[in-house]
Design an enzyme around this catalytic site. Structure first.
Site, short mmCIF file in Angstrom:
data_model
loop_
_atom_site.label_atom_id
_atom_site.label_comp_id
_atom_site.label_asym_id
_atom_site.label_seq_id
_atom_site.Cartn_x
_atom_site.Cartn_y
_atom_site.Cartn_z
N SER B 306 14.51 76.25 82.54
CA SER B 306 14.60 75.50 83.79
C SER B 306 15.21 74.10 83.62
CB SER B 306 13.18 75.46 84.39
OG SER B 306 13.18 74.94 85.66
N ASP B 317 28.34 71.49 78.18
CA ASP B 317 29.59 71.48 78.95
C ASP B 317 30.45 70.25 78.66
OD1 ASP B 317 28.91 73.88 79.95
OD2 ASP B 317 28.76 73.26 82.07
N LYS B 331 16.37 80.43 83.20
CA LYS B 331 15.85 80.28 84.56
C LYS B 331 16.75 79.31 85.31
CE LYS B 331 12.20 78.97 87.57
NZ LYS B 331 11.27 77.89 87.81
#
Lengths: 379, 405
Positions: B306, B317, B331
């Site tokens: 999460s 990224d 999640k």
């Protein structure tokens, strides 16, 4: 003409106004929590990431209400479950042809493999231990759930993980076929006098006919063993019909409804003229317990084995249309003498625990039967 | 003249009438519209509605026990939320709802254990929080909770079990646990306390005076402020690299994760996109934090979930750090809690999130750049032992970080 349409419009407006005032009052006072429910529906519809139709929400609501009863036997039946239940009542369903021994809580053993069944062709053998069904560990589920997992639509697949002896785990993939389980099976045993051994696997719509056919073809016997072990029950009517063969004339079971109304099922009975032994275990449930309790209360025979499951409530199945249904607990039942066995079970007259691979419970029954048959002939 | 006066009054009257008539017309139109909509919904769901009404009727007339309408409607609401088929969406009755809010606002008493996410069938203690009542009573990692106040835990859901362990500060709870190492059941009676544990811990790595080690064990509402504190303590020690340990971090508050990301990604860049069911996307950027600009290694595992995956995903990224460990939990959805009247509530999955490169990690998890499993029987110490006896993943993290420093 103009007058008619005027009346129609006015009544429509009046109805709308009345409806809206009711709606407003319901929302404002949160009558029976209905206002909250409406808000919840709007939230779920408007905010939840997953799209959901009003229809499936309504079905969910229906299911939720049945769950709110907190009754393990009441169930809202979706299309899949409803079909399966009907198949079970009719005694036909897709299966793999295994007979399971659930007498021990921690293991699930193959007690028999039906000849010509998918399980036999795949090579599952008697004595194999099933450890997982469709990847679900057997240790985590009850025997009844395990049996349910094996059943399913004809043509669908089920995978089993099996232990044989000390060997490695074996994996089987079986395709379910139509298994037509006989409700009643029987054979003649000799002690050395001939006695009838009758096993009722479940009480279905076929039980009465099968029992009558078997009974009429029976040679003269000196005793009867009725095996109700692992019989999960089924149709109440079938159990009462079966009572005809094993009980004296009189009541078999009393149903008590919510309003206190009683309904008594009686049989003409009196067919059995020889000693009777009934085998039970903790897999003997529901309709099978009705029959066993009636045998005990009327002293028609001896109950041998271990304490039964203890399901003393009756469900009615309602067809709601659209292939859905409702299974609802609508009555409890009492034995002929008025005993309530719910969550208690039936205590056997002769307690015998099954141990080892030989059927010592049956052996005990035959021994007791032999004693009685002999004392009969001395008289 | 009197005539004029009269006309005037007439004029005034008709004006008021017009307004009244207008209000009435709007009201009637509104009524007709609402009734029409309701009628439309009823007609298009006639089958389902009919079935539901039949169920209500049968329960009222035939069910063995009497049932109150409120009980049924509450059940219906649970069922409506369940019809979503989403494990994170739940209807909370007033009692459950209160517990939920108490928990979010840190008002609850508990015993201070973290349960493992891995085993859904059993309640496995991942770790007792340091110096918590559970820790002091002697609970250990790996203990399996089999009874809470004499209730068999296999008969209740994990949520229910967690709620049973929580309770008012000063009250007691009795746990029976199975300990594999001792091969027996042990019973503990533990007094609940208000659990306030730091969510961030930082130190210079034992044995490496140039590496800062930071562990975030969950994201609570003030986690980013705790992180500010830890960073300001470590900065004067001039670390040349950072190990960010997010293993076993099950997530929590989205904003705390977004703000924490400010230290680890270039200033002013988006951390995460929250996308609702209509496709509306909301960009979240950190609140005034300075990018540290140091080489970073992030430790992740299958229990990094999460909000912790949001932070890991952003660092991956922007390539400002290397992810080491095992694939994360996966999640990628966000829940919102709504309060209904009379104290009930509903938790709904309302959005999914995308990492800065717009990848959806839900049910997929994030693959680490360097995959390292723990050694057999190895456990994770957070923060690491002073003895320098490190687990495989941390060892690899140090090795990789050194090449970048």
């Amino acid at each position: 003409m103009r007058k008619a349409s005027k009346v129609l419009i006015i009544s429509l407006v009046v109805f709308s106004l009345a409806f809206n005032s009711i709606l407003a009052v319901v929302l404002y006072t949160d009558y029976l929590h209905l206002g909250q429910m409406l808000k919840l529906v709007l939230l779920v519809k408007g905010k939840a990431l997953k799209p959901v139709t009003i229809g499936s929400m309504l079905d969910g609501a229906a299911g939720g209400m049945v769950q709110a009863l907190q009754d393990p036997y009441s169930e809202y039946l979706t299309t899949e479950n409803f079909g399966r239940l009907q198949e079970q009542m009719e005694g036909i369903f897709g299966g793999v042809g295994l007979i399971l021994d659930a007498s021990k809580a921690e293991e699930l053993k193959v007690q028999g493999v039906l000849s010509g069944s998918p399980a036999e062709r795949a090579g599952v053998q008697k004595g194999d231990l099933i450890v997982a069904i469709n990847g679900k560990a057997v240790a985590d589920i009850t025997a009844m759930e395990a049996a349910d997992l094996m059943k399913g639509p004809v043509g669908s697949e089920v995978s089993l993980s099996v232990l044989r002896g000390k060997g490695a785990r074996r994996e089987f993939k079986l395709k379910r076929e139509l298994i037509n389980i006989k409700s009643v099976e029987g054979k003649i045993l000799r002690i050395p006098e001939p006695v009838a051994y009758i096993k009722i696997n479940a009480f279905s719509d076929h039980t009465a006919a099968e029992l009558s056919e078997y009974w009429n073809g029976l040679p003269e016997v000196k005793g009867v063993v009725l095996d109700l072990r692992d019989d999960p029950g089924g149709s109440l009517e079938a159990a009462v019909e079966a009572g005809n063969y094993f009980l004296p004339r009189g009541p078999v079971v009393h149903l008590v409804y919510r309003d206190g109304k009683r309904e008594t099922y009686e049989v003409r009975g009196g067919k059995l003229k020889v000693p009777l032994m009934v085998l039970v275990n903790k897999g003997t449930a529901s309709a099978a317990e009705i029959l066993a309790a009636a045998v005990q209360d009327t002293a028609s025979g001896l109950i041998i084995g271990t304490r039964t499951y203890g399901k003393g409530v009756v469900q009615t199945i309602y067809d709601l249309g659209g292939n859905t249904g409702l299974k609802l607990t609508t009555a409890k039942y009492l034995s002929p003498l008025g005993k309530d066995i719910n969550q208690v079970g039936i205590r056997p007259d002769v307690a015998v625990e099954k141990h080892g691979d030989t059927d010592n419970v049956l052996a005990e029954a035959l021994k007791l039967l032999a004693e009685r048959v002999n004392s009969f002939s001395f008289r | 003249m009197p005539g004029l006066y009269l006309t005037g009054r007439c004029f005034l009257l008709s004006e008021r009438k017009k307004v009244l008539l207008g209000i009435l017309t709007v009201f009637v139109l509104f009524s007709v519209l609402v009734t029409g909509t309701v009628a439309g919904v009823i007609i298009s769901n006639y089958d389902h509605l009919g079935r539901m009404m039949k169920v209500i009727g049968l329960i009222k007339s035939d069910y063995l026990e009497p049932v109150t309408p409120t009980q049924l409607i509450d059940g219906a609401m649970k069922g409506i939320v369940e019809s979503l088929g989403d494990q994170y969406s739940v209807y909370l009755d007033p009692k459950e709802s209160k517990q939920m809010f108490d928990q979010i606002e840190g008002r609850f008493g508990g015993i201070g254990i973290v349960l493992s996410l891995k085993d859904e069938k059993h309640l496995v203690v991942l770790k007792p929080l340091r110096n918590s009542p559970a820790d002091r009573a002697g609970l250990k990692s790996g203990d399996i909770i089999i009874k809470i106040d004499n209730v068999d835990t296999s008969t209740i859901t994990q949520d229910k079990a967690v709620n049973m362990m929580r309770g008012k500060e000063g009250t007691q709870v009795t746990l029976t646990v199975y300990r594999e190492a001792a091969k027996k059941n042990l019973t503990f009676t533990i007094t609940r306390e208000v659990i306030s544990v730091p969510t961030v811990e930082g130190e210079m790595l034992p044995g490496s005076s140039d590496i800062a080690y930071i562990n975030i064990n969950q994201f609570a509402s003030d986690t980013d402020k705790e992180l500010d504190q830890v960073v300001s303590e470590l900065k004067p020690k001039h670390p040349k690299g950072v190990i960010l340990d997010l293993r076993y971090d099950h997530g929590g508050e989205l904003n705390a994760a977004v703000n924490s990301a400010g230290y680890f990604i270039p200033n002013g860049q988006p951390v995460v996109y929250i996308v609702d069911k209509y496709g509306n996307s909301e960009v979240h950027k950190p609140d005034k934090k300075e990018y540290l600009g140091l080489p970073v290694v992030v430790l992740v595992n299958e229990e990094t979930a999460s909000a912790a995956e949001i932070l890991s995903g952003a660092i991956r990224d922007y390539k400002t750090g290397t992810l080491i460990g095992t694939k994360t939990f996966g999640k990628g959805i966000v829940q919102t809690i709504y309060q209904l009247d009379s104290g009930a509530g509903v938790k709904l999955t309302t959005a999914k999130y995308l990492t800065p490169n717009k990848s959806d990690i839900n049910l997929k998890g994030i693959e680490p750049d360097v995959k390292v499993e723990l050694g057999k029987g190895q456990t994770v110490a957070q923060p690491p032992e002073d003895t320098g006896d490190f687990d495989n993943q941390l060892k690899k993290a140090i090795e990789v970080l050194r090449t970048k420093m």
